[in-house]
Each structure stands twice: as structure tokens, then as C-alpha cells.
Design a protein around this motif. Structure first.
Motif, PDB file in Angstrom:
ATOM      1  N   ASP A  17       0.810  -1.215   0.000  1.00 31.85           N
ATOM      2  CA  ASP A  17       0.000   0.000   0.000  1.00 31.85           C
ATOM      3  C   ASP A  17       0.846   1.269   0.000  1.00 31.85           C
ATOM      4  O   ASP A  17       0.327   2.359  -0.233  1.00 31.85           O
ATOM      5  CB  ASP A  17      -0.960   0.006   1.186  1.00 31.85           C
ATOM      6  CG  ASP A  17      -0.228   0.013   2.520  1.00 31.85           C
ATOM      7  OD1 ASP A  17       0.822  -0.649   2.616  1.00 31.85           O
ATOM      8  OD2 ASP A  17      -0.705   0.670   3.467  1.00 31.85           O
ATOM      9  N   ASN A  41      -3.670  -3.050  -2.659  1.00 33.31           N
ATOM     10  CA  ASN A  41      -4.491  -3.650  -1.609  1.00 33.31           C
ATOM     11  C   ASN A  41      -4.936  -5.039  -2.041  1.00 33.31           C
ATOM     12  O   ASN A  41      -4.658  -5.477  -3.174  1.00 33.31           O
ATOM     13  CB  ASN A  41      -5.691  -2.762  -1.286  1.00 33.31           C
ATOM     14  CG  ASN A  41      -6.475  -2.395  -2.534  1.00 33.31           C
ATOM     15  OD1 ASN A  41      -6.931  -3.274  -3.276  1.00 33.31           O
ATOM     16  ND2 ASN A  41      -6.640  -1.099  -2.779  1.00 33.31           N
ATOM     17  N   LEU A  42      -5.652  -5.742  -1.150  1.00 27.11           N
ATOM     18  CA  LEU A  42      -6.071  -7.110  -1.445  1.00 27.11           C
ATOM     19  C   LEU A  42      -7.110  -7.163  -2.551  1.00 27.11           C
ATOM     20  O   LEU A  42      -7.142  -8.115  -3.333  1.00 27.11           O
ATOM     21  CB  LEU A  42      -6.621  -7.772  -0.174  1.00 27.11           C
ATOM     22  CG  LEU A  42      -5.622  -8.032   0.948  1.00 27.11           C
ATOM     23  CD1 LEU A  42      -6.311  -8.712   2.122  1.00 27.11           C
ATOM     24  CD2 LEU A  42      -4.459  -8.884   0.459  1.00 27.11           C
ATOM     25  N   GLY A  43      -7.967  -6.148  -2.614  1.00 26.40           N
ATOM     26  CA  GLY A  43      -8.967  -6.117  -3.676  1.00 26.40           C
ATOM     27  C   GLY A  43      -8.322  -6.082  -5.051  1.00 26.40           C
ATOM     28  O   GLY A  43      -8.708  -6.834  -5.962  1.00 26.40           O
ATOM     29  N   GLU A  44      -7.329  -5.211  -5.216  1.00 27.91           N
ATOM     30  CA  GLU A  44      -6.615  -5.136  -6.496  1.00 27.91           C
ATOM     31  C   GLU A  44      -5.848  -6.422  -6.756  1.00 27.91           C
ATOM     32  O   GLU A  44      -5.769  -6.895  -7.896  1.00 27.91           O
ATOM     33  CB  GLU A  44      -5.666  -3.937  -6.491  1.00 27.91           C
ATOM     34  CG  GLU A  44      -6.377  -2.593  -6.477  1.00 27.91           C
ATOM     35  CD  GLU A  44      -5.407  -1.427  -6.502  1.00 27.91           C
ATOM     36  OE1 GLU A  44      -4.182  -1.660  -6.652  1.00 27.91           O
ATOM     37  OE2 GLU A  44      -5.868  -0.271  -6.376  1.00 27.91           O
ATOM     38  N   ARG A  46      -6.610  -9.516  -5.789  1.00 27.32           N
ATOM     39  CA  ARG A  46      -7.525 -10.572  -6.231  1.00 27.32           C
ATOM     40  C   ARG A  46      -7.957 -10.363  -7.684  1.00 27.32           C
ATOM     41  O   ARG A  46      -8.097 -11.324  -8.441  1.00 27.32           O
ATOM     42  CB  ARG A  46      -8.734 -10.628  -5.302  1.00 27.32           C
ATOM     43  CG  ARG A  46      -8.400 -11.151  -3.909  1.00 27.32           C
ATOM     44  CD  ARG A  46      -9.666 -11.422  -3.107  1.00 27.32           C
ATOM     45  NE  ARG A  46      -9.375 -11.999  -1.806  1.00 27.32           N
ATOM     46  CZ  ARG A  46      -9.272 -11.304  -0.680  1.00 27.32           C
ATOM     47  NH1 ARG A  46      -9.426  -9.988  -0.709  1.00 27.32           N
ATOM     48  NH2 ARG A  46      -9.000 -11.913   0.461  1.00 27.32           N
ATOM     49  N   ASN A  62       0.803  -6.186   5.983  1.00 28.94           N
ATOM     50  CA  ASN A  62      -0.258  -5.298   6.471  1.00 28.94           C
ATOM     51  C   ASN A  62      -0.789  -4.431   5.341  1.00 28.94           C
ATOM     52  O   ASN A  62      -0.083  -3.555   4.837  1.00 28.94           O
ATOM     53  CB  ASN A  62       0.281  -4.417   7.604  1.00 28.94           C
ATOM     54  CG  ASN A  62       0.738  -5.230   8.793  1.00 28.94           C
ATOM     55  OD1 ASN A  62       0.001  -6.068   9.295  1.00 28.94           O
ATOM     56  ND2 ASN A  62       1.967  -4.992   9.238  1.00 28.94           N
ATOM     57  N   LEU A  63      -2.035  -4.693   4.959  1.00 35.13           N
ATOM     58  CA  LEU A  63      -2.667  -3.950   3.880  1.00 35.13           C
ATOM     59  C   LEU A  63      -3.941  -3.296   4.407  1.00 35.13           C
ATOM     60  O   LEU A  63      -4.540  -3.774   5.380  1.00 35.13           O
ATOM     61  CB  LEU A  63      -2.979  -4.885   2.712  1.00 35.13           C
ATOM     62  CG  LEU A  63      -1.732  -5.448   2.012  1.00 35.13           C
ATOM     63  CD1 LEU A  63      -2.100  -6.588   1.079  1.00 35.13           C
ATOM     64  CD2 LEU A  63      -1.001  -4.349   1.250  1.00 35.13           C
ATOM     65  N   PRO A  64      -4.390  -2.200   3.782  1.00 36.52           N
ATOM     66  CA  PRO A  64      -5.522  -1.438   4.340  1.00 36.52           C
ATOM     67  C   PRO A  64      -6.835  -2.203   4.377  1.00 36.52           C
ATOM     68  O   PRO A  64      -7.684  -1.916   5.218  1.00 36.52           O
ATOM     69  CB  PRO A  64      -5.615  -0.215   3.417  1.00 36.52           C
ATOM     70  CG  PRO A  64      -4.899  -0.609   2.165  1.00 36.52           C
ATOM     71  CD  PRO A  64      -3.812  -1.540   2.591  1.00 36.52           C
ATOM     72  N   ASP A  65      -7.006  -3.191   3.499  1.00 34.45           N
ATOM     73  CA  ASP A  65      -8.287  -3.902   3.458  1.00 34.45           C
ATOM     74  C   ASP A  65      -8.165  -5.361   3.890  1.00 34.45           C
ATOM     75  O   ASP A  65      -9.048  -6.165   3.602  1.00 34.45           O
ATOM     76  CB  ASP A  65      -8.898  -3.825   2.055  1.00 34.45           C
ATOM     77  CG  ASP A  65      -7.964  -4.352   0.979  1.00 34.45           C
ATOM     78  OD1 ASP A  65      -6.761  -4.515   1.253  1.00 34.45           O
ATOM     79  OD2 ASP A  65      -8.440  -4.599  -0.146  1.00 34.45           O
ATOM     80  N   GLY A  66      -7.092  -5.706   4.576  1.00 41.28           N
ATOM     81  CA  GLY A  66      -6.977  -7.079   5.034  1.00 41.28           C
ATOM     82  C   GLY A  66      -5.559  -7.447   5.420  1.00 41.28           C
ATOM     83  O   GLY A  66      -4.634  -6.630   5.364  1.00 41.28           O
ATOM     84  N   ASP A  67      -5.392  -8.713   5.785  1.00 43.91           N
ATOM     85  CA  ASP A  67      -4.126  -9.230   6.302  1.00 43.91           C
ATOM     86  C   ASP A  67      -3.504 -10.174   5.281  1.00 43.91           C
ATOM     87  O   ASP A  67      -4.172 -11.079   4.782  1.00 43.91           O
ATOM     88  CB  ASP A  67      -4.418  -9.975   7.608  1.00 43.91           C
ATOM     89  CG  ASP A  67      -3.164 -10.381   8.348  1.00 43.91           C
ATOM     90  OD1 ASP A  67      -2.277 -10.977   7.697  1.00 43.91           O
ATOM     91  OD2 ASP A  67      -3.071 -10.135   9.550  1.00 43.91           O
TER      92      ASP A  67
END
Length: 244
Positions: A17, A41-44, A46, A62-67
């Protein structure tokens, strides 16, 4: 005529991030023959995995939308064999072992030298495309027999004498393969962690990994003395190995 098409360049996905760190890593890897993707982030991440074949992920913990640990566990649970290098500011051996237990293939602690990351990536991609299991005659066999145990070389799990299954993490399986390839030979840290050869001598996480592997092997009679410590030198699998 034989197929002379060049092999596909490996695809590396960098997930962090922090834009500065992400751009630094991508810039360093751009000097190599890799296809590069980046996510914040994890969304990007996936979405990238849905849209592209990815060979290796450099994953910030450590990412803003998940681990990153949870994602690692999810990917392995889905059967993904993508190589994962976990990048974390958490420097304790316990944190590193947890990452490896959940399916990461390697880790780096921030701050790190970009050239070291490049070496880790090269080693993992070479291992992923070449040798991820046992060598020689074992490559044509399904099971390695040592002590009271069988190791399933296809499904990567231990089988007890009563046919009970014991699951292994990626790190545990790789360690056990090193021992099985060279039974009754003392192996130092560098031999057990070839992808981290430069720092293996000071890496205490391997002691914890071997301790956990020993606990699993000790679950049946005759398994507690299979992996021995040779003080000042390393570890040895004190058993003959047969294949079937």
C-alpha cells in the motif's frame, strides 16, 4: 519441427500500500526479464489474479483492506501454487514461522536491500520451474519411507503406520524433502535454506520449523529420534530412506 517459441517470462505481482516502496520494487525488477504487475491492496490483488497468470507475489503483510497472512492461507486452501514472498516489518522468528506455516515460500523483513529481494525471487522462480521435490529415483516414485512414516510426494503429506494423514505446511514439506534427499548426512542451515543462503546462518526461524516438524514426527512410536541435532553443525535425518 520442434517448438522453438521462447518460454513465457515469469509474472511477478508486487503488493504494497506504500506507493514509494511499490514503485521502488517494480523499478528494481524492471531490469529483469519479468512481466510486472502492481497492486495497492487485497482487492486489487484478487482482481489481478483473476485477470492474469501470476507466478510470484511479493506480498506486504499489512494492507488497508486485510491481512496478508489470511490471504496466504486462503490461496493455499484454494490449491494455488503461486510463489509468495512475504514482506513484513514484524521481525520476530514466531511471526516469520507463522507466515511460512500458512503457505508463504519466503519472507523479508523491512527495511531490506532491493538486490536481496531480487535474489530471493530468482531462487524461488528457479525452484518453482525446476525442482520442488525430491530428486533422482524419487522423481518417479509416489512414497518415501523413513522410520515409521511414509511421505506422499504427490499430495505432500505424511502418512502414519495406521494410515492416519498428517498435513504439512509448505515450509515443513520442503525441509523434510531436504532431509530425505540426503539421509544420514548432517545438513547445515545453508543446505536446508538454500533460497536464503546469505542469511541462513543467523536465521533462528529454522529452529522453530524443525521443532514443529519433530513434534509431528514424534506422534508415532519411533518417530521422536528421526531428526537429530548435531551441535555446531546442523541437523541429520537418522534413518534409511526407501521409495515405492
Amino acid at each position: 519441427m520442434p517448438d522453438t517459441a521462447p518460454a513465457r517470462a515469469a509474472t511477478v505481482l508486487v503488493v504494497d500500500d506504500d506507493a514509494d516502496i511499490r514503485e521502488l520494487i517494480v523499478g528494481q525488477l524492471a531490469q529483469e526479464n519479468y512481466r510486472l504487475l502492481a497492486a495497492a491492496n487485497l482487492g486489487e490483488l484478487r482482481q489481478m489474479l483473476r485477470d492474469h497468470p501470476v507466478d510470484l507475489i511479493v506480498l506486504d503483510l499489512n494492507l488497508p483492506d486485510g491481512d496478508g497472512l489470511s490471504l496466504c492461507r486462503e490461496l493455499r486452501g484454494e490449491g494455488s501454487d503461486v510463489q509468495i514472498i512475504m514482506v513484513t516489518a514484524r521481525g520476530s522468528a514466531i511471526d516469520r514461522v507463522l507466515g511460512l506455516e500458512l503457505g508463504a515460500d519466503d519472507y523479508l523483513t523491512k527495511p531490506f536491500e532491493p538486490r536481496e529481494l531480487l535474489v530471493r525471487i530468482r531462487n524461488l522462480l528457479r525452484r518453482g520451474r525446476g525442482d520442488t521435490g525430491t530428486q533422482g529415483r524419487a522423481s518417479t516414485m509416489r512414497y518415501a519411507h523413513f522410520g515409521p512414516w511414509r511421505l506422499d510426494l504427490v499430495q505432500r503429506r505424511l502418512i502414519a503406520p495406521d494410515d492416519r494423514l498428517v498435513m504439512l505446511s509448505s515450509a515443513e514439506y520442503r525441509l523434510l524433502c531436504h532431509f530425505i534427499e540426503q539421509p544420514n548426512i548432517v545438513l547445515g542451515r545453508e543446505a536446508l535454506l538454500p533460497e536464503r543462503r546469505a542469511t541462513a546462518a543467523f536465521d533462528r526461524s529454522i529452529d522453530l520449523q524443525i521443532s514443529r516438524l519433530r513434534q509431528k514426527l514424534a506422534d508415532v512410536a519411533g518417530g521422536s529420534e528421526l531428526i537429530l541435532t548435531v551441535r555446531g553443525e546442523g541437523y541429520v535425518l537418522a534413518s534409511a530412506v526407501d521409495y515405492s
